[in-house]
Design a protein around this motif. Structure first.
Motif, PDB file in Angstrom:
ATOM      1  N   GLU A 191       0.807  -1.219   0.000  1.00 19.97           N
ATOM      2  CA  GLU A 191       0.000   0.000   0.000  1.00 19.97           C
ATOM      3  C   GLU A 191       0.842   1.272   0.000  1.00 19.97           C
ATOM      4  N   GLY A 192       2.159   1.142   0.171  1.00 17.32           N
ATOM      5  CA  GLY A 192       3.036   2.303   0.130  1.00 17.32           C
ATOM      6  C   GLY A 192       3.082   3.089   1.422  1.00 17.32           C
ATOM      7  N   ILE A 193       2.750   2.437   2.543  1.00 14.83           N
ATOM      8  CA  ILE A 193       2.811   3.100   3.839  1.00 14.83           C
ATOM      9  C   ILE A 193       4.265   3.513   4.102  1.00 14.83           C
ATOM     10  N   ASN A 194       4.471   4.729   4.568  1.00 16.87           N
ATOM     11  CA  ASN A 194       5.802   5.296   4.859  1.00 16.87           C
ATOM     12  C   ASN A 194       6.662   5.461   3.612  1.00 16.87           C
ATOM     13  N   HIS A 195       6.022   5.623   2.447  1.00 14.92           N
ATOM     14  CA  HIS A 195       6.722   5.914   1.209  1.00 14.92           C
ATOM     15  C   HIS A 195       6.327   7.302   0.734  1.00 14.92           C
ATOM     16  N   ILE A 196       7.149   7.886  -0.069  1.00 14.23           N
ATOM     17  CA  ILE A 196       6.859   9.199  -0.635  1.00 14.23           C
ATOM     18  C   ILE A 196       6.249   9.004  -2.015  1.00 14.23           C
ATOM     19  N   PRO A 197       4.994   9.407  -2.189  1.00 12.99           N
ATOM     20  CA  PRO A 197       4.378   9.235  -3.504  1.00 12.99           C
ATOM     21  C   PRO A 197       4.864  10.286  -4.502  1.00 12.99           C
ATOM     22  N   LEU A 198       5.159   9.853  -5.715  1.00  9.69           N
ATOM     23  CA  LEU A 198       5.528  10.758  -6.802  1.00  9.69           C
ATOM     24  C   LEU A 198       4.398  10.723  -7.818  1.00  9.69           C
ATOM     25  N   MET A 199       3.953  11.894  -8.234  1.00 11.77           N
ATOM     26  CA  MET A 199       2.840  11.931  -9.178  1.00 11.77           C
ATOM     27  C   MET A 199       2.810  13.246  -9.925  1.00 11.77           C
ATOM     28  N   THR A 200       2.056  13.251 -10.984  1.00 12.74           N
ATOM     29  CA  THR A 200       1.848  14.481 -11.731  1.00 12.74           C
ATOM     30  C   THR A 200       0.843  15.349 -10.979  1.00 12.74           C
ATOM     31  N   ILE A 201       0.766  16.608 -11.374  1.00 13.07           N
ATOM     32  CA  ILE A 201      -0.207  17.510 -10.766  1.00 13.07           C
ATOM     33  C   ILE A 201      -1.617  16.967 -10.964  1.00 13.07           C
TER      34      ILE A 201
END
Length: 115
Positions: free
Chosen positions: A25-35
């Motif tokens: 689920e990406g807990i404690n990760h930094i999400p990278l995404m477009t605007i």
């Protein structure tokens, strides 16, 4: 294919079911995404990478849609927003309107010299 590889990596790198779920689920990760992908989400801190003419190549001064897109991204931050710009990467002539708005709002600019 990519989901299968990611799933297997999560299974292989975790020792418990709870840790696997957190990793998946990406807990404690930094999400990278477009605007555009950030629309409707909120984060304590939002980091803008590449506020320059190359990243905003289609932006023209006075472009209300482009300015709205900038504000969509800006409004994702609940506590702080950080803006990054690399002088070697590109100019910031087209997007100078963004920097004028930030300066008017009292956002301080820091120049970090490479070592």
């Amino acid at each position: 294919m990519a989901l299968d590889e990611f799933f297997r990596n999560c299974v292989d790198s975790q020792s418990s079911w709870g840790d696997f779920l957190d990793e998946f689920e990406g807990i404690n990760h930094i999400p990278l995404m477009t605007i555009h992908k950030s629309k409707g989400l909120e984060f304590d801190t939002t980091i803008f990478m590449g506020i320059d003419d190359n990243a905003w190549w289609s932006y023209k001064s006075g472009d209300s849609e482009g300015l709205s897109t900038f504000f969509v991204a800006l409004s994702r931050a609940k506590q702080r927003a950080i803006f990054a710009y690399c002088q070697q990467r590109g100019q910031r002539t087209k997007v100078s309107e963004f920097y004028t708005l930030l300066a008017t709002a009292g956002v301080q600019e820091y120049v970090i010299q490479p070592v």
